[in-house]
Design a protein around this motif. Structure first.
Motif, PDB file in Angstrom:
ATOM      1  N   LEU A 167      13.161  -8.904  15.706  1.00  0.00           N
ATOM      2  CA  LEU A 167      11.932  -9.672  15.452  1.00  0.00           C
ATOM      3  C   LEU A 167      11.492  -9.603  14.001  1.00  0.00           C
ATOM      4  O   LEU A 167      10.398 -10.056  13.657  1.00  0.00           O
ATOM      5  CB  LEU A 167      10.803  -9.184  16.370  1.00  0.00           C
ATOM      6  CG  LEU A 167      11.079  -9.227  17.872  1.00  0.00           C
ATOM      7  CD1 LEU A 167       9.849  -8.808  18.653  1.00  0.00           C
ATOM      8  CD2 LEU A 167      11.579 -10.584  18.309  1.00  0.00           C
ATOM      9  N   GLN A 168      12.333  -9.081  13.152  1.00  0.00           N
ATOM     10  CA  GLN A 168      11.991  -8.948  11.738  1.00  0.00           C
ATOM     11  C   GLN A 168      11.688 -10.307  11.124  1.00  0.00           C
ATOM     12  O   GLN A 168      12.458 -11.253  11.269  1.00  0.00           O
ATOM     13  CB  GLN A 168      13.129  -8.285  10.975  1.00  0.00           C
ATOM     14  CG  GLN A 168      12.761  -7.891   9.580  1.00  0.00           C
ATOM     15  CD  GLN A 168      13.829  -6.999   8.958  1.00  0.00           C
ATOM     16  OE1 GLN A 168      14.769  -6.580   9.601  1.00  0.00           O
ATOM     17  NE2 GLN A 168      13.661  -6.711   7.683  1.00  0.00           N
ATOM     18  N   GLY A 169      10.525 -10.415  10.471  1.00  0.00           N
ATOM     19  CA  GLY A 169      10.128 -11.656   9.826  1.00  0.00           C
ATOM     20  C   GLY A 169       9.557 -12.696  10.779  1.00  0.00           C
ATOM     21  O   GLY A 169       9.261 -13.811  10.372  1.00  0.00           O
ATOM     22  N   LYS A 170       9.391 -12.363  12.034  1.00  0.00           N
ATOM     23  CA  LYS A 170       8.906 -13.330  13.028  1.00  0.00           C
ATOM     24  C   LYS A 170       7.436 -13.073  13.366  1.00  0.00           C
ATOM     25  O   LYS A 170       6.945 -11.958  13.250  1.00  0.00           O
ATOM     26  CB  LYS A 170       9.754 -13.255  14.289  1.00  0.00           C
ATOM     27  CG  LYS A 170      11.229 -13.558  14.036  1.00  0.00           C
ATOM     28  CD  LYS A 170      12.037 -13.487  15.301  1.00  0.00           C
ATOM     29  CE  LYS A 170      13.518 -13.563  15.035  1.00  0.00           C
ATOM     30  NZ  LYS A 170      13.967 -14.685  14.256  1.00  0.00           N
ATOM     31  N   THR A 171       6.776 -14.138  13.787  1.00  0.00           N
ATOM     32  CA  THR A 171       5.410 -14.040  14.275  1.00  0.00           C
ATOM     33  C   THR A 171       5.461 -14.106  15.796  1.00  0.00           C
ATOM     34  O   THR A 171       6.184 -14.923  16.363  1.00  0.00           O
ATOM     35  CB  THR A 171       4.554 -15.195  13.724  1.00  0.00           C
ATOM     36  OG1 THR A 171       4.577 -15.124  12.294  1.00  0.00           O
ATOM     37  CG2 THR A 171       3.126 -15.110  14.210  1.00  0.00           C
ATOM     38  N   VAL A 172       4.700 -13.231  16.459  1.00  0.00           N
ATOM     39  CA  VAL A 172       4.761 -13.129  17.918  1.00  0.00           C
ATOM     40  C   VAL A 172       3.360 -13.272  18.511  1.00  0.00           C
ATOM     41  O   VAL A 172       2.399 -12.666  18.018  1.00  0.00           O
ATOM     42  CB  VAL A 172       5.368 -11.779  18.359  1.00  0.00           C
ATOM     43  CG1 VAL A 172       5.474 -11.706  19.875  1.00  0.00           C
ATOM     44  CG2 VAL A 172       6.726 -11.553  17.716  1.00  0.00           C
ATOM     45  N   LEU A 173       3.278 -14.078  19.567  1.00  0.00           N
ATOM     46  CA  LEU A 173       2.046 -14.202  20.347  1.00  0.00           C
ATOM     47  C   LEU A 173       2.315 -13.630  21.736  1.00  0.00           C
ATOM     48  O   LEU A 173       3.099 -14.203  22.492  1.00  0.00           O
ATOM     49  CB  LEU A 173       1.605 -15.669  20.461  1.00  0.00           C
ATOM     50  CG  LEU A 173       0.454 -15.953  21.427  1.00  0.00           C
ATOM     51  CD1 LEU A 173      -0.816 -15.233  21.008  1.00  0.00           C
ATOM     52  CD2 LEU A 173       0.215 -17.461  21.547  1.00  0.00           C
ATOM     53  N   PRO A 174       1.714 -12.481  22.083  1.00  0.00           N
ATOM     54  CA  PRO A 174       1.904 -11.925  23.421  1.00  0.00           C
ATOM     55  C   PRO A 174       0.872 -12.468  24.418  1.00  0.00           C
ATOM     56  O   PRO A 174      -0.303 -12.609  24.077  1.00  0.00           O
ATOM     57  CB  PRO A 174       1.728 -10.419  23.205  1.00  0.00           C
ATOM     58  CG  PRO A 174       0.937 -10.283  21.952  1.00  0.00           C
ATOM     59  CD  PRO A 174       1.053 -11.558  21.173  1.00  0.00           C
ATOM     60  N   LEU A 175       1.331 -12.755  25.624  1.00  0.00           N
ATOM     61  CA  LEU A 175       0.475 -13.240  26.705  1.00  0.00           C
ATOM     62  C   LEU A 175       0.731 -12.388  27.942  1.00  0.00           C
ATOM     63  O   LEU A 175       1.868 -11.965  28.175  1.00  0.00           O
ATOM     64  CB  LEU A 175       0.809 -14.695  27.052  1.00  0.00           C
ATOM     65  CG  LEU A 175       0.841 -15.729  25.931  1.00  0.00           C
ATOM     66  CD1 LEU A 175       1.381 -17.050  26.463  1.00  0.00           C
ATOM     67  CD2 LEU A 175      -0.543 -15.914  25.347  1.00  0.00           C
ATOM     68  N   ALA A 176      -0.293 -12.174  28.733  1.00  0.00           N
ATOM     69  CA  ALA A 176      -0.105 -11.425  29.977  1.00  0.00           C
ATOM     70  C   ALA A 176      -1.102 -11.891  31.026  1.00  0.00           C
ATOM     71  O   ALA A 176      -2.172 -12.394  30.691  1.00  0.00           O
ATOM     72  CB  ALA A 176      -0.264  -9.923  29.734  1.00  0.00           C
TER      73      ALA A 176
END
Length: 196
Positions: free
Chosen positions: A97-106
């Motif tokens: 995930l290096q350099g990535k933007t992450v949106l977590p949902l649950a």
């Protein structure tokens, strides 16, 4: 912008998948290319045996590598994210995930499990090198309801939070890096004037 939506539910239809669908619609309207990985559709044997050479696993890992943005959605079981998602994340390279933007949902049955995003999922995403993890969105069963037709409907309050999250996701990934922001725009040679 390309976004990969990772569905971490073991169920074919779920509330967490409904959140992903809502994000996909919002991203598509903003011109993003959206791809998906349904962890439940990957080879169960390859997942459990950590067979990264299996076609379904290697293809999913390649999709993660190619995406700039990841949206990870999971139901919460026993105060943590789903086991199938855990097994998949464990197969990713340490810098996946290096350099990535992450949106977590649950999603979960009650508000009591909302901290699973921050105390269970976020540390794993950080350990995989995510550049930026946006504030997660947690929805209860009351906020993602079943319609008479059997589909899932996202409540107004969650829809508003998803709008805000997608807006932030798009602005975070399209914003130029500091190095790019200080560069001059290229000048075509035909416009160069020189005097001697």
């Amino acid at each position: 912008m390309s976004a990969l939506l990772i569905a971490g539910s073991p169920s074919e239809r779920s509330r967490s998948a409904a959140l992903l669908d809502a994000v996909a619609q919002r991203l598509t309207v903003r011109g993003a290319l959206v791809d998906r990985v349904h962890v439940r559709d990957l080879s169960p044997q390859a997942l459990l045996l950590a067979d990264t050479h299996h076609r379904s696993i290697s293809q999913a890992v390649a999709q993660v590598a190619q995406a700039r943005v990841l949206v990870v959605s999971t139901p919460v079981y026993k105060a943590a994210y789903s086991g199938v998602l855990k097994v998949f994340l464990d197969l990713l390279p340490q810098t996946a995930l290096q350099g990535k933007t992450v949106l977590p949902l649950a999603t979960g049955g009650s508000p009591h499990h909302m901290l699973a995003l921050d105390y269970a999922l976020r540390p794993v995403l950080q350990s995989l090198g995510a550049k930026h993890i946006l504030p997660g969105i947690y929805a209860t069963d009351a906020q993602v309801t079943v319609t008479p037709e059997g589909a899932y409907a996202v409540g107004r309050d969650i829809a508003t939070r998803l709008d805000d999250a997608v807006n932030l996701l798009v602005t975070e990934t399209l914003r130029p890096s500091p190095a790019q922001a200080t560069r001059f725009a290229p000048v075509p040679f035909s416009q160069v004037r020189c005097s001697v």
